[in-house]
Design an enzyme around this catalytic site. Sequence first.
Site, short mmCIF file in Angstrom:
data_model
loop_
_atom_site.label_atom_id
_atom_site.label_comp_id
_atom_site.label_asym_id
_atom_site.label_seq_id
_atom_site.Cartn_x
_atom_site.Cartn_y
_atom_site.Cartn_z
N HIS A 61 -22.01 -11.02 -61.26
CA HIS A 61 -23.06 -12.01 -61.47
C HIS A 61 -24.00 -12.10 -60.29
O HIS A 61 -25.20 -12.29 -60.45
CB HIS A 61 -22.45 -13.38 -61.76
CG HIS A 61 -21.85 -13.43 -63.11
ND1 HIS A 61 -22.61 -13.33 -64.25
CD2 HIS A 61 -20.58 -13.51 -63.52
CE1 HIS A 61 -21.83 -13.38 -65.30
NE2 HIS A 61 -20.58 -13.49 -64.89
N ARG B 249 -28.91 -7.85 -78.97
CA ARG B 249 -27.44 -7.89 -79.02
C ARG B 249 -27.01 -9.16 -79.78
O ARG B 249 -26.91 -10.22 -79.19
CB ARG B 249 -26.85 -7.91 -77.61
CG ARG B 249 -26.98 -6.58 -76.87
CD ARG B 249 -26.30 -6.69 -75.49
NE ARG B 249 -26.02 -5.39 -74.91
CZ ARG B 249 -26.72 -4.85 -73.93
NH1 ARG B 249 -27.75 -5.47 -73.43
NH2 ARG B 249 -26.37 -3.66 -73.44
N GLU C 254 -23.36 6.33 -79.21
CA GLU C 254 -22.58 5.90 -78.04
C GLU C 254 -21.14 6.39 -78.10
O GLU C 254 -20.34 6.11 -77.23
CB GLU C 254 -22.64 4.37 -77.88
CG GLU C 254 -22.30 3.57 -79.10
CD GLU C 254 -22.51 2.07 -78.89
OE1 GLU C 254 -22.71 1.61 -77.76
OE2 GLU C 254 -22.44 1.35 -79.90
N ASP D 250 -21.77 2.94 -73.20
CA ASP D 250 -20.55 3.37 -73.88
C ASP D 250 -20.45 4.89 -73.94
O ASP D 250 -19.36 5.44 -73.83
CB ASP D 250 -20.49 2.78 -75.29
CG ASP D 250 -19.95 1.36 -75.25
OD1 ASP D 250 -18.94 1.15 -74.56
OD2 ASP D 250 -20.53 0.48 -75.90
N CYS E 262 -30.99 2.82 -74.98
CA CYS E 262 -30.94 1.37 -74.71
C CYS E 262 -29.83 0.98 -73.75
O CYS E 262 -29.60 -0.19 -73.52
CB CYS E 262 -30.83 0.58 -76.01
SG CYS E 262 -29.33 0.90 -76.93
#
Length: 671
Positions: free
Chosen positions: A301, A408, A537, A561, A608
């Site tokens: 974060h 998403r 992916e 991924d 993406c």
Amino acid sequence: MRQLDITIQNPTGLHARPAKIFVNTAKKFKSDIRVQHGAKKANAKSLISMLTLGVETGSEIRILVDGADEDEALQVLETAVRSGLGESEHIENNGKQKTTNEKQPTTSNQQPITNNQIQGIAAAPGIAIGPVYQFKQSELAIEETFAGSSEEQTRLQEAIERARGQLVTLRKQMIARAAEAEADIFDVHLEILDDPELLDGVLAKINAKQSAAQAWQATIDARAKLVAGLDDPLLAARSADLHDVGYRVLRLLVGAENQGAKLPDHPVVILAHDLSPSDTASLDKDKVLGFCTAVGGPTAHSAIIARALSLPAIVSAGEKALEIEDGTVVIVNGSNGLLTIAPDETAVSQAKSARRQWQAQRDAAEKSAAQPAVTQDGHRVEIAANIGGLTDAQEAMQSGAEGVGLLRTEFLFLDRAEAPTEDEQFTVYRDVAQAMQGQPVIIRTLDIGGDKPLPYIEVLPEANPFLGERGIRLCLNRPELLREQLRAILRAAEFGKLRIMFPMVADIAEWRAARAIVEEIRAELNAPSVELGIMIEVPSAALMADAFAPEVDFFSVGTNDLTQYTLAMDRMHPSLAGKSDGLHPAVLRLIGRTVEAAHAAGKWTGVCGELGADPQAVPILIGLGVDELSVSVPAIPTVKAQVRSLKLEETKSLAEKALNCATAQEVRALA
Ligand code: PEP
Ligand code: MG
């Protein structure tokens, strides 16, 4: 009074996420709800209290409900527990955007390059030069005075109220900076502030004649210790949140609110073991030039917040960085992760000129954000945004996005006790479509499972959840869930230019089944036709791209991924962070193959995943023929500017060379 004995089947017991779901479910009812586990009893509306029960898998708990709505409460809680509360043993091992702070940080494996340089991990681009300030939270002096119960209680309430105000502001700032997911951290902090058990504990101490500050600190410390003591990485992270909130309130209680970082008067480069989200979000940009932490990963974060604040940052530089004395000049290169200690004059002037250049480029990029991204030899690349909701969409428009390359949708489904209704989903999709003012919006169907379980979707425990029921696999096994989402999207289609994309497709039968459902619903609703695509992916989909290409309208490569599955490296694994590189030639070959297959069938390919915003990757991806890059909102202007600086022909030969490299390092050296 009603009670129920029930066994917790979740493989990791009743820990962080399922406990939160349990607590949020309990909070919906007026009744007093307690949970008993062995000799321990917890208030079911207190997250901290529930966490400290330490309920392990297979343990029996007793739910005790007393109040007007006890029947309904017990029934709803029973259903929630029986449907799994969304937890399975993999949560601690994985995570995306929303769970990244729940990882145990680690130091970089990389070795110092020279005596005065430390190689860390690039976390937020830009260059900072300045004197070091070793950041440690200052010890707060707590006086042992007691002004009377009611006065101490008032002090406590006032401090909590002010802390709440600060957290609400931080949350808003994060949203305004297009860090919607990061804003959630402050939601957790707000939840801790509201925790009834925590408050009861503090009040009991005040009644026993402790000052508000003493009582608060002792209660926070005790709770944090209990939570951390359960020896679970997720819980350890929650204890850091407790300390973070605890410190915020304590500072207010002892009148030291401006004492947080005790920064010197002049601008500094902050070095720290780690920075909490609060620390990072509160850094005063006039005084802090950049930072470098000993631990943490690029998806922590603190790193994401640094990018949102445009603060150059390095993470995972190792404990050596903490030995540098205050006042020593350092160069933080947040673009390549290099920390230079006590640089000579030449190095400083080189860094300064690189910084000037970087800043000028950034300013120019922002000014021209609305312009298209066309290479010097006239080749246009679409630059779209990865978003999680409406606020991101609005920010994306201001940053020059030419559409949404990835919405998403799982953010709509997370952290709730039941799935959003078709109407709720419709509203979001319609609003995003309208916010994008006719530009294309690719809505990805629910990509859940694996790292992101949901309480209302039962998935059997899986030894390898990332190789289990996730994405389209999970949705095809629960067609109603998919149908509801598709109905919402197709109803919203008349409000903009929506496209639908399926995640985690590994086999052409999955794509065909999903397409058939779309066509069926479209006919039912008499909805407009929408373009349909798949994410590439999973390596099998990339290898079979020529079979998919004639049937789909587009591909979008999910490099996060695709890298994970190609290199067999967990994308969130802390000590593999430096090796799990999307510029590995194996990944690039799969992307190249996908683009070729798409173009041969007259279709387009986007990227993406995070790689699409990596400055070293952009020219290679374009050289491979990628037609669209979909990136996080803050990256849009710079990616567009970079495209404008390139020549297609040069990128092609660069890509050719990259495909022939043996390692990711060789590719990076080329770029
Ligand atoms: C990806 O895998 O690259 C991707 C964009 O999807 P997510 O990160 O949501 O899995
Ligand atoms: Mg993915």
